[in-house]
Design a protein around this motif. Structure first.
Motif, PDB file in Angstrom:
ATOM      1  N   THR A 177      -0.042  33.920   3.197  1.00 24.55           N
ATOM      2  CA  THR A 177      -0.988  34.012   2.083  1.00 24.55           C
ATOM      3  C   THR A 177      -0.332  33.597   0.780  1.00 24.55           C
ATOM      4  OG1 THR A 177      -2.170  35.814   3.196  1.00 24.55           O
ATOM      5  CG2 THR A 177      -2.537  35.555   0.838  1.00 24.55           C
ATOM      6  N   ALA A 178       0.910  34.025   0.571  1.00 20.60           N
ATOM      7  CA  ALA A 178       1.628  33.667  -0.658  1.00 20.60           C
ATOM      8  C   ALA A 178       1.863  32.167  -0.741  1.00 20.60           C
ATOM      9  CB  ALA A 178       2.955  34.419  -0.714  1.00 20.60           C
ATOM     10  N   GLY A 179       2.292  31.559   0.356  1.00 23.89           N
ATOM     11  CA  GLY A 179       2.522  30.118   0.347  1.00 23.89           C
ATOM     12  C   GLY A 179       1.240  29.331   0.152  1.00 23.89           C
ATOM     13  N   ARG A 180       0.167  29.797   0.788  1.00 28.41           N
ATOM     14  CA  ARG A 180      -1.124  29.104   0.689  1.00 28.41           C
ATOM     15  C   ARG A 180      -1.667  29.164  -0.729  1.00 28.41           C
ATOM     16  NH1 ARG A 180      -4.872  26.478   0.364  1.00 28.41           N
ATOM     17  NH2 ARG A 180      -6.514  25.925   1.836  1.00 28.41           N
ATOM     18  N   SER A 181      -1.450  30.279  -1.422  1.00 27.76           N
ATOM     19  CA  SER A 181      -2.000  30.441  -2.772  1.00 27.76           C
ATOM     20  C   SER A 181      -1.320  29.530  -3.792  1.00 27.76           C
ATOM     21  CB  SER A 181      -1.863  31.897  -3.222  1.00 27.76           C
ATOM     22  OG  SER A 181      -0.489  32.252  -3.351  1.00 27.76           O
ATOM     23  N   LYS A 182      -0.082  29.106  -3.509  1.00 27.16           N
ATOM     24  CA  LYS A 182       0.643  28.257  -4.441  1.00 27.16           C
ATOM     25  C   LYS A 182       0.380  26.758  -4.242  1.00 27.16           C
ATOM     26  CE  LYS A 182       4.449  31.566  -4.738  1.00 27.16           C
ATOM     27  NZ  LYS A 182       5.902  31.807  -4.431  1.00 27.16           N
ATOM     28  N   MET A 183      -0.333  26.439  -3.177  1.00 26.07           N
ATOM     29  CA  MET A 183      -0.521  25.042  -2.841  1.00 26.07           C
ATOM     30  C   MET A 183      -1.606  24.415  -3.708  1.00 26.07           C
ATOM     31  SD  MET A 183      -1.020  23.486   0.956  1.00 26.07           S
ATOM     32  CE  MET A 183      -2.566  24.341   1.211  1.00 26.07           C
ATOM     33  N   HIS A 226      -9.802  32.174   6.541  1.00 25.67           N
ATOM     34  CA  HIS A 226     -11.091  31.814   5.942  1.00 25.67           C
ATOM     35  C   HIS A 226     -10.928  30.747   4.855  1.00 25.67           C
ATOM     36  CE1 HIS A 226     -12.966  35.055   8.178  1.00 25.67           C
ATOM     37  NE2 HIS A 226     -12.042  35.890   7.722  1.00 25.67           N
ATOM     38  N   LYS A 227      -9.844  30.000   4.938  1.00 24.76           N
ATOM     39  CA  LYS A 227      -9.616  28.867   4.038  1.00 24.76           C
ATOM     40  C   LYS A 227      -9.077  27.728   4.883  1.00 24.76           C
ATOM     41  CE  LYS A 227      -8.519  31.500  -0.176  1.00 24.76           C
ATOM     42  NZ  LYS A 227      -7.491  31.745  -1.233  1.00 24.76           N
ATOM     43  N   THR A 228      -9.719  26.580   4.776  1.00 27.06           N
ATOM     44  CA  THR A 228      -9.338  25.473   5.633  1.00 27.06           C
ATOM     45  C   THR A 228      -7.996  24.889   5.214  1.00 27.06           C
ATOM     46  OG1 THR A 228     -11.649  24.918   6.032  1.00 27.06           O
ATOM     47  CG2 THR A 228     -10.019  23.207   6.484  1.00 27.06           C
ATOM     48  N   PHE A 229      -7.109  24.710   6.193  1.00 21.26           N
ATOM     49  CA  PHE A 229      -5.878  23.972   5.930  1.00 21.26           C
ATOM     50  C   PHE A 229      -6.215  22.480   5.943  1.00 21.26           C
ATOM     51  CE2 PHE A 229      -4.325  27.926   8.032  1.00 21.26           C
ATOM     52  CZ  PHE A 229      -3.614  28.422   6.947  1.00 21.26           C
ATOM     53  N   TYR A 230      -5.514  21.725   5.125  1.00 13.60           N
ATOM     54  CA  TYR A 230      -5.844  20.312   4.969  1.00 13.60           C
ATOM     55  C   TYR A 230      -5.408  19.483   6.176  1.00 13.60           C
ATOM     56  CZ  TYR A 230      -6.072  22.110   0.214  1.00 13.60           C
ATOM     57  OH  TYR A 230      -6.347  22.871  -0.900  1.00 13.60           O
ATOM     58  N   GLY A 231      -4.377  19.924   6.861  1.00 11.75           N
ATOM     59  CA  GLY A 231      -3.885  19.203   8.023  1.00 11.75           C
ATOM     60  C   GLY A 231      -3.558  20.162   9.138  1.00 11.75           C
ATOM     61  N   ARG A 232      -2.877  19.673  10.156  1.00  9.04           N
ATOM     62  CA  ARG A 232      -2.403  20.511  11.252  1.00  9.04           C
ATOM     63  C   ARG A 232      -0.882  20.503  11.237  1.00  9.04           C
ATOM     64  NH1 ARG A 232      -4.216  19.839  17.522  1.00  9.04           N
ATOM     65  NH2 ARG A 232      -6.087  20.837  16.675  1.00  9.04           N
ATOM     66  N   THR A 279       0.622  16.851  10.028  1.00  6.34           N
ATOM     67  CA  THR A 279      -0.159  15.699   9.572  1.00  6.34           C
ATOM     68  C   THR A 279      -0.234  15.664   8.057  1.00  6.34           C
ATOM     69  OG1 THR A 279      -2.228  16.969   9.682  1.00  6.34           O
ATOM     70  CG2 THR A 279      -1.579  15.729  11.658  1.00  6.34           C
ATOM     71  N   ASP A 280       0.302  16.683   7.393  1.00  8.72           N
ATOM     72  CA  ASP A 280       0.276  16.768   5.928  1.00  8.72           C
ATOM     73  C   ASP A 280       1.615  17.313   5.463  1.00  8.72           C
ATOM     74  OD1 ASP A 280      -0.118  17.643   3.203  1.00  8.72           O
ATOM     75  OD2 ASP A 280      -2.292  17.564   3.558  1.00  8.72           O
ATOM     76  N   GLN A 281       2.510  16.413   5.041  1.00  5.20           N
ATOM     77  CA  GLN A 281       3.861  16.818   4.666  1.00  5.20           C
ATOM     78  C   GLN A 281       3.870  17.772   3.475  1.00  5.20           C
ATOM     79  OE1 GLN A 281       6.803  15.991   6.125  1.00  5.20           O
ATOM     80  NE2 GLN A 281       5.888  14.736   7.738  1.00  5.20           N
ATOM     81  N   VAL A 282       2.972  17.538   2.504  1.00  3.98           N
ATOM     82  CA  VAL A 282       2.938  18.393   1.305  1.00  3.98           C
ATOM     83  C   VAL A 282       2.521  19.814   1.694  1.00  3.98           C
ATOM     84  CG1 VAL A 282       1.832  18.797  -0.930  1.00  3.98           C
ATOM     85  CG2 VAL A 282       2.489  16.466  -0.248  1.00  3.98           C
ATOM     86  N   GLU A 283       1.454  19.931   2.457  1.00  2.00           N
ATOM     87  CA  GLU A 283       0.986  21.254   2.864  1.00  2.00           C
ATOM     88  C   GLU A 283       2.038  21.955   3.721  1.00  2.00           C
ATOM     89  OE1 GLU A 283      -3.179  22.917   4.375  1.00  2.00           O
ATOM     90  OE2 GLU A 283      -2.198  21.643   5.878  1.00  2.00           O
ATOM     91  N   GLY A 284       2.678  21.194   4.612  1.00  2.00           N
ATOM     92  CA  GLY A 284       3.692  21.785   5.469  1.00  2.00           C
ATOM     93  C   GLY A 284       4.814  22.426   4.673  1.00  2.00           C
ATOM     94  N   ARG A 285       5.232  21.762   3.594  1.00  2.00           N
ATOM     95  CA  ARG A 285       6.325  22.315   2.770  1.00  2.00           C
ATOM     96  C   ARG A 285       5.886  23.578   2.032  1.00  2.00           C
ATOM     97  NH1 ARG A 285       7.572  16.769   2.082  1.00  2.00           N
ATOM     98  NH2 ARG A 285       6.312  16.614   0.200  1.00  2.00           N
ATOM     99  N   TYR A 286       4.634  23.618   1.580  1.00  2.00           N
ATOM    100  CA  TYR A 286       4.147  24.816   0.892  1.00  2.00           C
ATOM    101  C   TYR A 286       3.998  25.999   1.855  1.00  2.00           C
ATOM    102  CZ  TYR A 286       3.205  22.963  -3.773  1.00  2.00           C
ATOM    103  OH  TYR A 286       3.343  22.447  -5.050  1.00  2.00           O
ATOM    104  N   LEU A 287       3.548  25.710   3.046  1.00  2.00           N
ATOM    105  CA  LEU A 287       3.318  26.782   4.005  1.00  2.00           C
ATOM    106  C   LEU A 287       4.611  27.331   4.585  1.00  2.00           C
ATOM    107  CD1 LEU A 287       0.282  25.313   6.002  1.00  2.00           C
ATOM    108  CD2 LEU A 287       0.225  27.232   4.388  1.00  2.00           C
TER     109      LEU A 287
END
Length: 335
Positions: free
Chosen positions: A324-330, A199-205, A243-251
């Motif tokens: 969830t933990a990785g997503r919350s720190k992004m 229920h939270k949109t990821f910025y990339g794929r 498509t999003d290197q920053v998000e990929g590293r957090y996830l």
């Protein structure tokens, strides 16, 4: 086989081991609800197992006789084929009782556990619509015919999830030199599908696949580029495109990558694929067969029947917690 046959854990108490806190109390549920309902069917299991073993011997003897008479004595392969079909029919008839009991035992085990975890279990769900999302993000191929079973739906914290088994087949037509066509159905995927809705949109794929060696150079498509993982150990196992290197590293933290490896092991499958897209994580694991009650040739109250199922759910919960933990720190995207 006799009703005195015992497996090492027959009658043993359920061990919760290293399972999460929410599984506390399942030993009581097992002793008070699950075990009594299973043992009420034990005599039926013994009879069905004995029948299956006897008909296997009889069917095997018929097949052997057919081969001997048809090939060696009469030199007529058609006789061997006909007698062989009869032999396999006898074996199939003998297995009907134990197959039916296995399905009923599955319900006796899975449904109480699902209720306790506030989950819904549907053995024959018909079509699971989220399979089309799995196809959209590239974790299953296209198909022409599908079958689904063992759907589990529920919630972990704020995350909705569904888990089901899919068998996808593709129709293929070939033409021989005389212009005759033949249609066959080929399995393109069979295994477990998991959908997590955060229920939270990821910025990339972001797409996670097994390392494919030479074929890694072809990338993930759809504008995705290869991502570098934090842990070189998992980089030898997985290939990641995003498509999003920053998000990929957090996830894709080392903890999450370990959870993916664990999921393959617990699901008893392989060739795991996963994708983050929109607000969802979609995962497939080929092979494996969850929620089965185990061998019907050992006592129904073997505790490992329940322990394996609890491990399945614990693996799913652990994966959700890691994402969830990785997503919350992004951090939010730059304006």
């Amino acid at each position: 086989m006799s009703d005195k046959d015992q497996s090492p854990d027959a009658g043993a108490p359920l061990s919760l081991g290293d399972l999460p806190p929410e599984f506390a109390g399942f030993d009581r549920i097992y002793e008070q609800e699950i075990r009594p309902s299973l043992m009420a069917r034990e005599a039926e299991r013994v009879a069905a197992a004995q029948k299956a073993i006897q008909t296997r011997w009889i069917g095997g003897a018929i097949i052997a006789a057919g081969v001997g008479i048809g090939f060696a004595l009469l030199k007529l392969p058609v006789v061997a084929i006909i007698v062989g079909i009869i032999g396999f029919g006898v074996i199939g008839w003998g297995n009907m009782g134990i197959s039916r009991l296995a399905g009923e035992a599955k319900a006796l085990i899975v449904e109480p556990i699902a209720r306790q975890l506030d989950l819904t279990f549907t053995p024959a769900p018909g079509t699971c619509e989220s399979i089309y999302r799995h196809k959209d993000v590239g974790v299953v191929p296209g198909w022409d015919r599908s079958k689904f079973e063992d759907l589990v739906t529920g919630k972990r914290g704020a995350v909705d999830f569904e888990l089901f088994e899919a068998h996808l087949e593709e129709k293929r037509t070939t033409t021989d030199s005389k212009g005759r066509t033949q249609t066959t159905w080929v399995t393109v995927f069979q295994g477990q599908c998991l959908r997590l809705d955060f229920h939270k949109t990821f910025y990339g794929r972001t797409l996670v696949t097994r390392d494919m060696g030479f074929f890694n150079r072809f990338g993930g498509g759809n504008g995705m580029q290869r991502a570098t993982l934090e842990d070189p150990t998992f980089e030898k196992i997985f290939e990641v495109y995003t498509t999003d290197q920053v998000e990929g590293r957090y996830l894709l933290t080392p903890d999450l990558m370990q959870k993916l490896v664990d999921l393959e092991e617990v699901f008893r499958g392989g060739k795991l694929k996963a994708a983050f897209d929109g607000g969802e994580m979609l995962i497939t694991v080929q092979g494996g067969n969850l929620f089965e009650p185990g061998s019907m040739f050992k006592p129904l109250d073997s505790a490992d029947r329940v322990q394996e199922l609890l491990k399945d759910f614990a693996a799913v919960f652990g994966l959700i917690d890691a994402v969830t933990a990785g997503r919350s720190k992004m951090p939010p995207p730059a304006a």
